[in-house]
Enzyme design. Structure first.
Site, short mmCIF file in Angstrom:
data_model
loop_
_atom_site.label_atom_id
_atom_site.label_comp_id
_atom_site.label_asym_id
_atom_site.label_seq_id
_atom_site.Cartn_x
_atom_site.Cartn_y
_atom_site.Cartn_z
N ILE A 1 -1.72 -0.63 -1.46
CA ILE A 1 -0.37 -0.31 -1.00
C ILE A 1 -0.36 0.72 0.12
O ILE A 1 0.71 1.05 0.62
CB ILE A 1 0.51 0.19 -2.16
CG1 ILE A 1 -0.12 1.42 -2.84
CG2 ILE A 1 0.74 -0.91 -3.17
CD1 ILE A 1 0.74 2.03 -3.92
N GLY B 1 -5.07 5.17 5.05
CA GLY B 1 -5.00 6.22 6.05
C GLY B 1 -6.37 6.74 6.39
O GLY B 1 -7.39 6.15 6.01
N LEU C 1 5.61 6.37 -6.98
CA LEU C 1 6.92 6.66 -6.41
C LEU C 1 7.42 5.46 -5.62
O LEU C 1 6.80 4.40 -5.62
CB LEU C 1 6.84 7.91 -5.53
CG LEU C 1 6.38 9.19 -6.25
CD1 LEU C 1 6.21 10.34 -5.28
CD2 LEU C 1 7.38 9.56 -7.35
N ASP D 1 1.73 19.25 6.93
CA ASP D 1 1.99 17.90 7.46
C ASP D 1 3.29 17.34 6.88
O ASP D 1 3.33 16.20 6.41
CB ASP D 1 0.83 16.96 7.18
CG ASP D 1 0.88 15.69 8.03
OD1 ASP D 1 1.57 15.71 9.06
OD2 ASP D 1 0.24 14.70 7.65
#
Length: 629
Positions: free
Chosen positions: A117, A120, A193, A239
């Site tokens: 899902i 990075g 989430l 960030d």
């Protein structure tokens, strides 16, 4: 002696008698050539010489077009289907040191992998089913490389530290459930989430959410920053951006901050190149020491973006980023520039003193000058919101916008010491409407916002098909974001329409937090404590710190008993925090503030909305309008 035709030194050429026979063949030659050879511009010789660059570009376009079509036909839910050389880590890793994810694989006889899902620079995030707890989770799989493992161990330590101080999970920080090593990969197990705030913006076609929803998000984020700033933590996220703020549930406005992969504690800063460019603070751009205030700068940028739909400062590089900041806020203070190692990358001294922006090749041609793009025009303070889209809507009066503008300007102070703190932000008049709603005595569910929802009504389907990762979005580049915003009306589908404007998170009492370790805004630090949490100049009560429950409450009924706070039994709880105890000043933060303020007078306290107009340079706002909420 006569030489017969076709012999001798010139035997390759036709003789006089053969000449007449060759001419018809020459005339017929163009008819026999392929049509592609008749155009000189498409001749192979020209394509491989004069037009060689064009040829390469055409080859690339064809290649990537085919690659894109293949990717669309087969969604990459299983990284084992990719054509990778499975030669690393005994065949478990690809060439990029990422674990090759296989759907249906079972880890440790506990986690059944569902799908990939997110991906990075840190690694990957997969959705999995925990057979032991019988729930879906998000597993962040760190790359099998020492540098990434070392950084992930810092993230793990910070997450565990936050878990220790937030056992009830009420300060809007993603919850780390557990961690383990699997086939030389560090795996972090998080709660699963929903969509991130960038997905929410995309769902509005980048027209922004209402000021009411922006207020709810701001209150939760300020509470989270207040928690991170407690002396026991002193954590800088480094960030903060919409991609790293996720909804707990697609039908509610409760959120959580994710991705602490770049985070550090005050006094233990590792990197100078931090924060995504659109949300990068001036002190990071200028190369000066930074502290927790850089997250407050990012938050100010995020709040404007959530309401307007577009980034406030969308620079294509660092020079362009600084120029966009200067267009809104003017030239930074001279003392700050004099101490900045990278000041001359962006600015140059004037002969008579002062500073001006350098004219370099990286500076865009449409740069207008310092202070030419006023924040009040970006927000549409006097014109009905951004683009006039909120004209006449309840909760979007000039007074509401004046409070919002004042809060954002305090978050975007150049000097970190003058920037508003999380505690000061929560006491700002912008949150007075939330306080009024919290004191509503109507039936259950009547405390929901009266502001119309631009996302309209609600929702359908579940979140399983396109869930965002709890791992967030690591990295400090905004190149992809810039591309997505420039093509924002041609993008893919966003999350389903939600009603999170109408369903705020349950407001429950919580233990008060001390001010952040770096100190408060000057005018707050040296004042007497505010009694009963009364907002100065407004008479309104400070709302209790909101709480994000594990399961969102129904908008029309109280939460189930297992989610009820024991303090709600009996008389209504006292939500007013006691006077905050003075926080110990961190030596690094104290030295930084002493150096950066340079004798600058403290900011005035947040004014009543009726007086905000003249102080912000706005005229023509009637007193009666400004005083209404």
């Amino acid at each position: 002696m006569a030489v017969p035709p076709g012999h001798g030194p010139f035997s390759g050429f036709p003789g006089p008698q053969e000449h007449t026979q060759v001419l018809p063949d020459v005339r017929l030659l163009p008819r026999r050539l392929p049509l592609a050879f008749r155009d000189a511009a498409s001749a192979p010789l020209r394509k491989l010489s004069v037009d060689l660059i064009k040829t390469y570009k055409h080859i690339n376009e064809v290649y990537y077009a085919k690659k894109k079509r293949r990717a669309q036909q087969a969604p990459p839910q299983d990284s084992s289907t990719k054509k990778e050389k499975k030669v690393l880590n005994h065949g478990y890793d690809d060439d990029n040191h990422d674990y090759i994810v296989r759907s249906g694989e079972r880890w440790l006889e506990r986690y059944e992998i569902d799908s990939l899902i997110g991906k990075g620079s840190f690694g990957q995030v997969v959705k999995a089913y925990d057979h032991q707890t019988q729930e879906l989770v998000a597993i962040k799989i760190i790359k099998n490389k020492k540098a990434f493992l070392n950084q992930a161990q810092i993230e793990l330590r910070l997450l565990e530290l936050m878990n220790q101080h937030d056992t009830e999970m009420k300060y809007y920080i993603v919850h780390l459930k557990r961690h383990f090593m699997f086939r030389n990969h560090l795996c972090l197990v998080f709660e699963l989430l929903s969509y991130n705030l960038y997905d929410l913006l995309r769902n509005t076609h980048f027209r922004g959410v209402s000021l009411n929803l922006t207020r709810k998000l701001a209150q939760q984020l300020c509470t989270a920053l207040l928690f991170l700033a407690t002396p026991e933590l002193s954590i800088i996220h480094c960030d903060l951006k919409p991609e790293n703020i996720l909804l707990c549930n697609p039908k509610r406005s409760a959120i959580k901050i994710v991705d602490f992969g770049s985070s550090c504690q005050l006094g233990q800063r590792i990197y100078q190149y931090i924060q995504s460019r659109f949300y990068r603070s001036p002190e990071v751009l200028l190369g000066t020491p930074y502290d927790l205030a850089i997250d407050m700068w990012s938050l100010g940028c995020i709040l404007v973006e959530m309401h307007t739909g577009e980034p406030l400062f969308s620079g294509s590089n660092e020079v362009d980023q600084m120029s966009r900041i200067v267009e809104v806020l003017g030239i930074p203070p001279a003392p700050m520039l004099e101490q900045a190692p990278k000041a001359r990358k962006y600015f140059e001294r004037l002969p008579g003193g002062g500073w001006t922006l350098r004219r370099t090749k990286e500076l865009r041609k449409d740069y207008q000058g310092p202070g030419t793009r006023r924040l009040q025009e970006v927000l549409g303070v006097q014109t009905g919101g951004p683009g006039g889209r909120r004209a006449g809507e309840p909760g979007h009066s000039p007074a509401d916008y004046l409070r919002f503008q004042d809060l954002v300007l305090r978050m975007l102070e150049y000097e970190p010491a003058a920037r508003i703190s999380p505690l000061g932000a929560l006491q700002h008049g912008f949150f007075r409407r939330t306080a009024d709603e919290a004191t509503n005595t109507g039936p259950a569910g009547s405390s929901a916002s009266t502001s119309p929802a631009p996302l309209d009504t609600c929702p359908s389907s579940s979140t399983a098909s396109s869930i965002s990762s709890s791992g967030g979005s690591s990295g400090s580049s905004n190149d992809n974001r810039a591309y997505r915003y420039s093509n924002r009306y041609c993008g893919g589908p966003g999350p389903p329409i939600t009603d999170c404007e109408m369903n705020s998170p349950q407001v429950l009492p919580s233990q008060p937090l001390r001010p952040w370790a770096g100190g408060d805004v000057p005018h707050k630090t040296h004042q007497a404590p505010i009694s009963a949490s009364t907002l100065p100049g407004t008479g309104a009560q400070l709302p209790p710190l909101p709480r994000c429950l594990g399961r969102p409450p129904s908008p029309t009924s109280p939460p189930p008993p297992e989610l009820m706070d024991v303090s709600l039994v009996g008389s209504p709880p006292d939500c007013s925090p006691p006077p905050p105890a003075p926080a110990p000043q961190h030596p690094a933060a104290s030295a930084l503030r002493t150096r950066m303020t340079g004798g600058r007078p403290p900011l005035p306290p947040p004014d009543d909305p009726a007086t905000l107009g003249p102080r912000l340079g706005l005229h023509g706002v009637p007193q009666s309008t400004a005083a209404s909420s």
